[in-house]
Design a protein around this motif. Sequence first.
Motif, PDB file in Angstrom:
ATOM      1  N   ASP A  43       1.029  -1.178  -0.041  1.00 52.43           N
ATOM      2  CA  ASP A  43      -0.046  -0.100   0.005  1.00 52.43           C
ATOM      3  C   ASP A  43       0.935   1.216  -0.040  1.00 52.43           C
ATOM      4  OD1 ASP A  43      -1.957   1.981   0.200  1.00 52.43           O
ATOM      5  OD2 ASP A  43      -2.976   1.145   2.067  1.00 52.43           O
ATOM      6  N   GLY A  78      -2.026   3.739  -2.658  1.00 52.38           N
ATOM      7  CA  GLY A  78      -2.720   2.329  -2.831  1.00 52.38           C
ATOM      8  C   GLY A  78      -1.729   1.264  -3.566  1.00 52.38           C
ATOM      9  N   VAL A 255      -6.597  -3.968  -2.593  1.00 52.58           N
ATOM     10  CA  VAL A 255      -5.663  -2.970  -1.735  1.00 52.58           C
ATOM     11  C   VAL A 255      -5.654  -3.718  -0.416  1.00 52.58           C
ATOM     12  CG1 VAL A 255      -7.348  -1.392  -1.164  1.00 52.58           C
ATOM     13  CG2 VAL A 255      -5.083  -0.886  -1.162  1.00 52.58           C
ATOM     14  N   THR A 260       1.435  -1.897   4.245  1.00 55.16           N
ATOM     15  CA  THR A 260       2.178  -0.632   4.504  1.00 55.16           C
ATOM     16  C   THR A 260       3.671  -0.768   4.570  1.00 55.16           C
ATOM     17  OG1 THR A 260       1.887  -0.023   6.717  1.00 55.16           O
ATOM     18  CG2 THR A 260       0.267   0.654   5.136  1.00 55.16           C
TER      19      THR A 260
END
Length: 369
Positions: A43, A78, A255, A260
């Motif tokens: 992400d 994203g 997603v 992250t």
Amino acid sequence: MKASERAEPVERTGLRSGHDRARRRPDVPRGVVTAADGILVVDKPQGLTSHDVVGATRRLAATRKVGHAGTLDPMATGLLLLGIGRATRFLTYLVGAGKTYEATVRLGVETTTEDADGEITAARGCRIEDLPEDRLEEALTSLTGRIQQVPSVVSAIKVDGVRAYKRVRDGQDVELSARPVTIHELRLTGEPRKTITDGARSDVSDAVEAVDIDILVSCSSGTYVRALARDLGRALGCGAHLTALRRTAVGPFDVDEARTLAALSEQVEADASAPEPRGVATVPLEEVARRCFEQLALAEDEARSLRYGRPLDAAVLERAEAPEGRRSPVSRNAAEQRVVAGFAPSGRLVALLRHQGPRARPVLVLDPA
């Protein structure tokens, strides 16, 4: 939640230099062991280039062999698909996958870059009263289906060997030719909202009333969402630019399964203290192939032939089954572009095949003899 609410804001400074970008590269830990071959679903945060994320992933995965399947602009957030190790060879076949985005478009204001990173060039303004639902729907419908789209002049498309955005940064005029793209879905996801543009990023001195709209875009590879925003503004006669963009899907990847850089960093730090470090967890090649391509169960002799790079009779492709999940195969064009994943009786991925004349030829052998 709107695309504009899914990321931290970044300073709007127009076309950024490579030096500026380098100062934003994230500081992440280095993995103690090399990650397994596979796809990493990331992400991407706002403010980083796709190359910044690749650089960070090289440290996290403890390997230089990292690539991505389609860029995202620095302002966008994203889904970014990264190939690790042998999976970098897969990326060629994932780049063409369809994409889905959530975006926010500001009607009534145009910028040099067709997004919020550029300087304002025109501010005609727009009012909600000027946008009856049927007029807005008509404009969206006109940009749906197979259309001819002129890419943004600050895209990475090369003009005589030089990236278009670099020519623009150097003060050159750039003209790009229209190209066909397919917009599968283009629709509003919320009510239009009034906003005020103060002209701080332009020669416009007076405050201008504008309208923000949130849209969902499902499109073919090669589509520029900022160009869609530009063309929507032209269709409505008020001008427009993109203020937020979030990619939510690439082919069969969503997603919601992305991680992250912060989460990946935490995993790497925890992995370093484990008795048997395993490296960053990736989606294995076999799973990627089952999700992205039609599947062909091979007999042992067929698998052996493919391992040596030998073709099979094209008739074997009639045995191929649909990929796992609800999405269509990544390669679903004309027969000559169809890609099928061949699996040995053991379940091991042997090769990707393509129909060529009377043969099914391996285009990528992943389990050579």
